[in-house]
Design an enzyme around this catalytic site. Structure first.
Site, PDB file in Angstrom:
ATOM      1  N   CYS A  52      22.245   5.980  16.308  1.00 22.53           N
ATOM      2  CA  CYS A  52      21.917   6.924  15.224  1.00 22.53           C
ATOM      3  C   CYS A  52      21.943   8.379  15.690  1.00 22.53           C
ATOM      4  O   CYS A  52      21.911   9.295  14.869  1.00 22.53           O
ATOM      5  CB  CYS A  52      20.565   6.598  14.628  1.00 22.53           C
ATOM      6  N   HIS A  70      18.110  12.809  10.871  1.00 21.76           N
ATOM      7  CA  HIS A  70      18.626  11.455  10.692  1.00 21.76           C
ATOM      8  C   HIS A  70      17.879  10.777   9.547  1.00 21.76           C
ATOM      9  O   HIS A  70      16.655  10.826   9.489  1.00 21.76           O
ATOM     10  CB  HIS A  70      18.435  10.679  12.002  1.00 21.76           C
ATOM     11  N   ASN A  77      19.895   3.852   6.081  1.00 17.74           N
ATOM     12  CA  ASN A  77      20.205   4.352   7.422  1.00 17.74           C
ATOM     13  C   ASN A  77      21.657   4.018   7.756  1.00 17.74           C
ATOM     14  O   ASN A  77      21.986   2.855   8.010  1.00 17.74           O
ATOM     15  CB  ASN A  77      19.238   3.694   8.423  1.00 17.74           C
TER      16      ASN A  77
HETATM   17  N1  ACO Z   1       9.773  -6.479   1.877  1.00 24.62           N
HETATM   18  C1  ACO Z   1       8.491  -6.886   1.788  1.00 24.62           C
HETATM   19  N2  ACO Z   1       7.692  -7.008   2.852  1.00 24.62           N
HETATM   20  C2  ACO Z   1       8.219  -6.734   4.054  1.00 24.62           C
HETATM   21  C3  ACO Z   1       9.544  -6.324   4.228  1.00 24.62           C
HETATM   22  C4  ACO Z   1      10.338  -6.215   3.073  1.00 24.62           C
HETATM   23  N3  ACO Z   1      11.623  -5.805   3.117  1.00 24.62           N
HETATM   24  N4  ACO Z   1       9.765  -6.117   5.535  1.00 24.62           N
HETATM   25  C5  ACO Z   1       8.632  -6.380   6.173  1.00 24.62           C
HETATM   26  N5  ACO Z   1       7.684  -6.768   5.277  1.00 24.62           N
HETATM   27  C6  ACO Z   1       6.304  -7.143   5.539  1.00 24.62           C
HETATM   28  C7  ACO Z   1       6.086  -7.605   6.961  1.00 24.62           C
HETATM   29  O1  ACO Z   1       6.425  -8.953   7.101  1.00 24.62           O
HETATM   30  C8  ACO Z   1       4.595  -7.332   7.125  1.00 24.62           C
HETATM   31  O2  ACO Z   1       3.905  -8.402   6.536  1.00 24.62           O
HETATM   32  P1  ACO Z   1       2.615  -9.026   7.271  1.00 24.62           P
HETATM   33  O3  ACO Z   1       1.633  -7.889   7.360  1.00 24.62           O
HETATM   34  O4  ACO Z   1       2.208 -10.115   6.337  1.00 24.62           O
HETATM   35  O5  ACO Z   1       3.110  -9.488   8.597  1.00 24.62           O
HETATM   36  C9  ACO Z   1       4.347  -6.107   6.274  1.00 24.62           C
HETATM   37  O6  ACO Z   1       5.460  -6.000   5.376  1.00 24.62           O
HETATM   38  C10 ACO Z   1       4.237  -4.829   7.058  1.00 24.62           C
HETATM   39  O7  ACO Z   1       5.310  -4.786   7.979  1.00 24.62           O
HETATM   40  P2  ACO Z   1       5.452  -3.595   8.973  1.00 24.62           P
HETATM   41  O8  ACO Z   1       6.615  -3.866   9.885  1.00 24.62           O
HETATM   42  O9  ACO Z   1       4.125  -3.254   9.578  1.00 24.62           O
HETATM   43  O10 ACO Z   1       5.849  -2.434   7.945  1.00 24.62           O
HETATM   44  P3  ACO Z   1       6.029  -0.928   8.261  1.00 24.62           P
HETATM   45  O11 ACO Z   1       5.164  -0.147   7.356  1.00 24.62           O
HETATM   46  O12 ACO Z   1       5.983  -0.646   9.742  1.00 24.62           O
HETATM   47  O13 ACO Z   1       7.529  -0.676   7.802  1.00 24.62           O
HETATM   48  C11 ACO Z   1       9.772  -0.446   8.671  1.00 24.62           C
HETATM   49  C12 ACO Z   1       8.594  -1.394   8.394  1.00 24.62           C
HETATM   50  C13 ACO Z   1      10.192   0.154   7.350  1.00 24.62           C
HETATM   51  C14 ACO Z   1      10.883  -1.252   9.283  1.00 24.62           C
HETATM   52  C15 ACO Z   1       9.302   0.665   9.633  1.00 24.62           C
HETATM   53  O14 ACO Z   1       8.680   0.094  10.745  1.00 24.62           O
HETATM   54  C16 ACO Z   1      10.435   1.543  10.106  1.00 24.62           C
HETATM   55  O15 ACO Z   1      11.010   2.281   9.336  1.00 24.62           O
HETATM   56  N6  ACO Z   1      10.731   1.508  11.405  1.00 24.62           N
HETATM   57  C17 ACO Z   1      11.765   2.405  11.979  1.00 24.62           C
HETATM   58  C18 ACO Z   1      13.141   1.896  11.713  1.00 24.62           C
HETATM   59  C19 ACO Z   1      14.168   2.928  12.141  1.00 24.62           C
HETATM   60  O16 ACO Z   1      14.000   4.087  11.893  1.00 24.62           O
HETATM   61  N7  ACO Z   1      15.250   2.514  12.786  1.00 24.62           N
HETATM   62  C20 ACO Z   1      16.228   3.501  13.207  1.00 24.62           C
HETATM   63  C21 ACO Z   1      16.902   3.199  14.404  1.00 24.62           C
HETATM   64  S1  ACO Z   1      18.090   1.989  14.117  1.00 24.62           S
HETATM   65  C22 ACO Z   1      19.461   2.317  15.107  1.00 24.62           C
HETATM   66  O17 ACO Z   1      19.491   3.127  15.966  1.00 24.62           O
HETATM   67  C23 ACO Z   1      20.644   1.443  14.896  1.00 24.62           C
END
Ligand code: ACO
Length: 327
Positions: A113, A254, A284
């Site tokens: 990214c 980004h 993304n």
């Molecule tokens: N829909 C519904 N629920 C979901 C989903 C979904 N799509 N995905 C996860 N959940 C659930 C999880 O299972 C979890 O449930 P649980 O509490 O029962 O276990 C709950 O939602 C919370 O999950 P978290 O992972 O804690 O959610 P968070 O608020 O952290 O958001 C996210 C997740 C959006 C992935 C976040 O962590 C994020 O944006 N991370 C950064 C990703 C990123 O920027 N990547 C870029 C680099 S990629 C590259 O370089 C190729």
């Protein structure tokens, strides 16, 4: 002093839209969760006629047209991508051929990214030192090909797309790439990875037992890293140049997650109208994200000659970095 000045910008995304409603039919998720946690409403994904190369070529042609530059004038093509059509040849060589850029060198930069940030930083010194006069930098990724569409924690996040800029050497100007900060931490490689298909696990040997054939991401770890890395890179590049966050006219980060963007903007104390956001439309797009945002910002009249633009990115590696550019 000679500077690497952006003369034209363009982007290309696939026609096929994958909305939150579409994803609701594929995995246990819902529009409200996706919008609240990520800000994403829809993303574009490649159809049968699209590829990493085809998106890169279309974005490049649009940037060249915007710059009034012919393909023959280009002396270096740099493509920031981790999803090229093949392990080799490089995406940049395929783009060179499609464009008919017969006077250009070509290489890919593998910084996920942050690919566009690293690519601009790689080519700017070639322009500044007079080695070349015209360069084409493309950021492109087609992560939909690596995403597991039964894994709700990753499939809602990613989309495909490409953006491109034409950079030219210019003397006696304060425009252009002012400074750059590039950083990495390979100890975080485990947090975002695509293990299968490289030389450690070549496809002809079959999938090793227990190996994930799709993109893996530890979302919470990446989130924590991203929030720190964005602010860190911006502050370092500002410090090096003696400029202040209040000097920034447009912040083009980004586009991974709206909450990450908002927290970086808050750390820099930037007003909403100084922050460019289009994550809602594309998700993304990895290497494509920042140049697509620059292209849309330019088309919307939000980038004027002389504006101070901060671009910043982070991604798999882990890598992160920022470019401070006078538009
Ligand atoms: N829909 C519904 N629920 C979901 C989903 C979904 N799509 N995905 C996860 N959940 C659930 C999880 O299972 C979890 O449930 P649980 O509490 O029962 O276990 C709950 O939602 C919370 O999950 P978290 O992972 O804690 O959610 P968070 O608020 O952290 O958001 C996210 C997740 C959006 C992935 C976040 O962590 C994020 O944006 N991370 C950064 C990703 C990123 O920027 N990547 C870029 C680099 S990629 C590259 O370089 C190729």
């Amino acid at each position: 002093m000679t500077r690497a000045v952006i003369h034209g910008v363009g982007h290309a995304v696939p026609d096929k839209v994958l909305s939150n409603a579409d994803l609701e039919k594929m995995v246990d998720t819902n529009d409200e969760w996706i919008k609240q946690r990520t800000g994403i409403a829809e993303r574009r994904v490649c159809g049968p006629d699209d590829s990493c190369t085809s998106l890169a070529v279309t974005a490049a042609q649009r940037a060249l047209a915007a710059a009034g530059t012919s393909a023959e004038e280009v002396e270096m093509i740099v493509v920031g991508t981790v999803t090229g059509d093949f392990p080799f040849p490089s995406c940049s060589c395929l783009v060179q051929d499609h464009l008919g850029a017969t006077n250009a060198g070509a290489f890919d930069v593998g910084a996920a990214c942050a690919g566009f940030i690293y690519s601009v930083a790689s080519v700017a010194p070639m322009l500044e030192t007079g080695k070349i006069r015209t360069a084409l930098v493309i950021g492109v990724d087609v992560l939909s090909k690596y995403v597991d569409y039964s894994d709700r924690s990753t499939c809602v996040l990613f989309g495909d797309g490409a953006g491109a800029v034409v950079l030219k050497a210019e003397e006696a100007t304060d425009r252009g790439v002012i400074d750059t900060v590039l950083l990495s931490d390979g100890s975080g490689a485990k947090h975002i990875k695509m293990e299968y298909g490289g030389t450690a696990n070549p496809p002809h040997q079959g999938l090793p037992e227990g190996m994930n054939p799709f993109l893996f991401m530890a979302g919470a770890e990446v989130y924590r890293f991203a929030v720190g890395a964005m602010g860190d890179a911006c502050e370092r590049v500002l410090e090096r140049t003696g400029l202040r966050a209040s000097d920034i006219d447009l912040f083009v980060p980004h586009q991974a997650n709206l909450r990450i963007i908002e927290s970086a903007a808050k750390r820099l104390d930037l007003a909403d109208d100084k922050v460019f956001i289009n994550v809602q439309n594309y998700g993304n797009t990895s290497g494509g994200s920042i140049p697509i945002a620059l292209s849309e910002a330019s088309a919307q009249g939000r980038l004027k000659k002389g504006d101070l633009v901060m671009t910043v990115g982070f991604g798999a590696g882990l890598v992160w970095g920022a470019n401070l550019i006078r538009w």
